[in-house]
Enzyme design. Structure first.
Site, short mmCIF file in Angstrom:
data_model
loop_
_atom_site.label_atom_id
_atom_site.label_comp_id
_atom_site.label_asym_id
_atom_site.label_seq_id
_atom_site.Cartn_x
_atom_site.Cartn_y
_atom_site.Cartn_z
N SER A 1 31.23 35.54 -10.84
CA SER A 1 30.61 35.04 -9.63
C SER A 1 29.28 35.74 -9.40
O SER A 1 29.08 36.87 -9.81
CB SER A 1 31.52 35.28 -8.42
OG SER A 1 31.75 36.67 -8.27
N SER A 2 28.39 35.03 -8.71
CA SER A 2 27.09 35.61 -8.40
C SER A 2 27.23 36.52 -7.19
O SER A 2 26.85 36.19 -6.09
CB SER A 2 26.08 34.51 -8.09
OG SER A 2 24.85 35.05 -7.66
N CYS A 3 27.82 37.67 -7.41
CA CYS A 3 28.15 38.53 -6.29
C CYS A 3 26.97 39.37 -5.83
O CYS A 3 27.00 39.94 -4.76
CB CYS A 3 29.33 39.44 -6.63
SG CYS A 3 28.98 40.56 -7.99
N GLY A 4 25.93 39.52 -6.68
CA GLY A 4 24.79 40.31 -6.27
C GLY A 4 25.07 41.79 -6.25
O GLY A 4 24.28 42.58 -5.76
N CYS B 1 27.40 43.39 -9.01
CA CYS B 1 27.82 43.89 -10.32
C CYS B 1 26.69 44.64 -11.00
O CYS B 1 25.57 44.18 -11.06
CB CYS B 1 28.27 42.71 -11.19
SG CYS B 1 29.49 41.66 -10.40
#
Length: 262
Positions: free
Chosen positions: A107-110, A112
């Site tokens: 996911s594009s969690c911003g 990691c």
């Protein structure tokens, strides 16, 4: 590239019956993101609306301020996935260097790959847009969401992010196997089409994590509605940004955060 493919399964029952069936399965593919020639991330995503995904991803990563910051988006089909090549204007190149990282994520969690907690929880801009939605309109949008989830109706395996008008009408929907990706695609589509929130809201078929709150704040979304519960950090960050937040939104009830944080 296909977004759903047929697969054969054996259906099991408590009585011991076994029946061969075929059903559509959502495609999940690695999408390598390059920004101005630099490898930035590898995301697992649904291979559709990738130009919208590029815009929304860059906005969520704070690489761009608007559509005009993106010169070009090129989607290249590779042997084992896709490459999303994004070119930004020269004025935004300095932002790339500080944020480039190689990561594989679902996911594009911003978050990691970021080790500095201060960097991970950078201050959010205050939301200045306003929503005119009444409670009844929120429930009207919830009732209409399923009818607009075409890929999920076929597969039962993808999330949706919807732009809703103040009266609860669904204006725009994007779907993806990742809830963050779906929201990035929605924001990107709005940037590409020059569409604003116009007193409405974002409706997400997901739990309310802090990453989604941050994406909403960065997109100046006045109201975020999610079908599942929020986390404590999501509530705190929403309060910090002045974002109106409604969670656990179901057909019979919903919970609106008081905006006070901890």
């Amino acid at each position: 590239m296909d977004t759903a493919l047929p697969r054969v399964f054996t259906r099991l029952t408590p009585s011991g019956d076994r029946t061969a069936i075929s059903r559509a399965i959502a495609v999940e593919a690695p999408v390598a993101i390059e920004v101005n020639g630099l490898g930035y991330a590898v995301m697992m995503a649904t291979p559709a609306d990738l130009a919208d995904f590029a815009l929304g991803f860059c906005r969520a990563e704070r690489l761009i301020d608007g559509r005009d910051d993106v010169v070009d988006v090129d989607v290249h089909v590779a042997e084992r996935g896709l490459i999303l090549r994004i070119t930004l204007v020269p004025e935004r190149v300095d932002r790339i260097a500080g944020r480039v990282r190689h990561r594989v994520s679902e996911s594009s969690c911003g978050l990691c790959g970021i080790e500095n907690l201060e960097q991970a929880l950078r201050p959010l801009p205050r939301v200045t847009a306003k929503s005119n939605m009444l409670d009844l309109a929120i429930f009207r949008a919830l009732d209409a969401l399923g009818l607009n989830q075409t890929l999920n109706r076929a597969t039962g395996a993808v999330h949706a992010a919807a732009l809703c008008a103040p009266d609860g009408t669904i204006r725009l929907v994007r779907e993806d196997v990742g809830r963050h990706n779906a929201f990035d695609k929605l924001v990107g589509a709005m940037l590409a089409q020059g569409i604003g929130w116009d007193g409405g809201c974002a409706l997400l078929s997901a739990r309310c994590s802090f990453e989604l709150v941050e994406k909403a704040a960065l997109a100046n979304c006045p109201l975020l509605v999610t079908v599942s519960a929020p986390t404590t950090l999501a509530l705190d960050r929403a309060a910090e940004a002045g974002l109106r937040l409604v969670a656990l939104a179901r057909s019979d009830a919903a919970l609106e955060a008081d905006g006070q944080g901890r």
